[in-house]
Design a protein around this motif. Structure first.
Motif: not given
Length: 181
Positions: A60, A37-38, A31, A41, A29, A58, A34-35
């Motif tokens: 960034g 979401a990071y 991201c 997730l 993933v 995951v 988007n901290q």
């Protein structure tokens, strides 16, 4: 499938399998910036909420997105034209999960119409679609062929050449006009 993917080479890993958990599949993933979401997730991945047969990594922002795509079997993304075009040049079946009103609205129709992907906003259905693709190598291969067929890998270079030709033509016309004066 992790045994067929080269994604571990991007993070310095080895064979593509995780002996501790016996992963059958892996998902990366990306991201971006988007901290939130990071963070969310990453916590979910650590808890292995998606099960023990799915290894989730995951990250960034990555400066080498093309390498991640080259190591992927498919992509799930929003309907941005740049990402769709890059996925096509890599022959990646594409599942679009969101689009911005206006400029991206027609992109999901294009992907579906040409047979290299679909559009779905429901997370459970997205998971089912991706699982179907991963469990059906023939379907995945057909979609990959269709993506490659629709790609224009030299588009940026072609546009640059066209602009250069137009600039040279205009420059030559200006020189000829100045010589007449």
């Amino acid at each position: 499938r992790s045994s067929n993917s080269g994604i571990d080479s991007l993070k310095g890993g080895g064979s593509g399998s995780d002996d501790e958990h016996g992963d059958d599949f892996q998902m990366v993933v990306v991201c971006g910036s988007n901290q939130q979401a990071y963070k969310t997730l990453s916590e979910m991945a650590e808890k292995r909420v998606w099960g023990d047969n799915l290894k989730v990594t995951v990250v960034g922002y990555v400066p080498n997105m093309e390498d991640y795509m080259a190591a992927s079997d498919c992509v799930v993304t929003k309907a941005g034209p740049g990402t769709i075009c890059e996925a096509m040049t890599k022959g990646l079946p594409t599942l679009l999960s969101f689009h911005l009103p206006g400029q991206e609205a027609g992109n999901f129709e294009y992907v579906a119409k040409h047979g290299f992907g679909t559009y779905c906003t429901n997370p459970k259905k997205i998971g089912q679609i991706v699982a179907d693709w991963m469990n059906n190598p023939h379907k995945l291969a057909e979609m990959s062929k269709k993506a490659l067929k629709m790609s224009c890998p030299s588009a940026t270079l072609d546009i640059a050449r066209d602009i250069l030709t137009l600039l040279n033509t205009a420059s030559n016309e200006d020189k000829a006009e100045n010589e007449k004066s």
